[in-house]
Design an enzyme around this catalytic site. Structure first.
Site, mmCIF file in Angstrom:
data_model
loop_
_atom_site.group_PDB
_atom_site.id
_atom_site.type_symbol
_atom_site.label_atom_id
_atom_site.label_comp_id
_atom_site.label_asym_id
_atom_site.label_seq_id
_atom_site.Cartn_x
_atom_site.Cartn_y
_atom_site.Cartn_z
ATOM 1 C CB CYS A 158 -17.208 3.632 -4.807
ATOM 2 S SG CYS A 158 -16.842 5.192 -5.651
ATOM 3 C CG ASN B 250 -18.121 7.088 -10.681
ATOM 4 O OD1 ASN B 250 -18.472 7.595 -11.742
ATOM 5 N ND2 ASN B 250 -17.222 6.129 -10.640
ATOM 6 C CB CYS C 52 -12.414 8.024 -3.973
ATOM 7 S SG CYS C 52 -12.443 9.721 -3.360
ATOM 8 N NE ARG C 53 -14.891 3.716 -1.786
ATOM 9 C CZ ARG C 53 -15.909 3.292 -1.049
ATOM 10 N NH1 ARG C 53 -15.763 2.244 -0.255
ATOM 11 N NH2 ARG C 53 -17.078 3.902 -1.086
ATOM 12 C CB SER C 54 -16.075 3.067 -8.595
ATOM 13 O OG SER C 54 -16.606 4.365 -8.575
ATOM 14 C CG ASP D 212 -15.123 6.841 0.451
ATOM 15 O OD1 ASP D 212 -14.218 7.402 -0.204
ATOM 16 O OD2 ASP D 212 -16.332 7.094 0.292
#
Length: 159
Positions: A8, A11, A13-15, A124
């Site tokens: 993401c 690195n 939140c999402r990934s 995001d």
């Protein structure tokens, strides 16, 4: 060993959420000896920091470990180390394609693996604040990715 990298923007939140969820899924399937997972960010802003508090909270709520995870930036060596590099959104995918080092690595978006996605990008939550929605999307994409990996790769039982 098959290696998967989630990417993401920063690195945090999402990934890392995808890394933790995917690691939990492969552990539950008994595939930890066959599949490894990591995450990274396009940018360098958060290198060395823990996942975002919203990511940590949703993972804790769902009893998924994020222990030992620290943000890192995508490196050129990732193209040699990973079989799958999975982007969270179209911009991340474009950034990855721009720095692509070699072919032979599967580079796709996570929602490409979702059954009937309402979204093509994983939004995001750093900006939206909606960690619940992101968790649901990431879970759906990770389940689909794992199913495809299991279908395309035969893992032999250890004797």
């Amino acid at each position: 060993m098959l290696k998967v990298l989630f990417v993401c923007l920063g690195n945090i939140c999402r990934s890392p959420m995808a890394e933790a969820i995917f690691r939990d899924l492969i552990k539950k399937e008994g595939l930890s000896d066959h599949i490894s997972v990591d995450s990274a960010g396009i940018g360098h802003w958060h290198v060395g920091t823990d996942p975002h508090e919203g990511t940590r909270a949703i993972l804790e709520q769902n009893k998924i470990s994020f222990e030992g995870m620290l943000a890192r930036q995508v490196e050129s060596s990732d193209w040699d180390r990973f079989d799958y590099i999975i982007a969270m959104d179209q911009k991340n995918l474009q950034d990855l394609q721009a720095i692509r080092k070699k072919n032979g690595v599967t580079v796709k978006m996570l929602m490409d693996y979702a059954s009937n996605p309402d979204e093509t990008d994983v939004p995001d939550p750093y900006f939206t604040g909606n960690f619940d929605q992101v968790y649901q999307l990431v879970m759906e994409g990770c389940i689909g990715l794992l199913n495809e990996i299991k279908q395309n790769h035969k893992f032999k039982e250890e004797l």
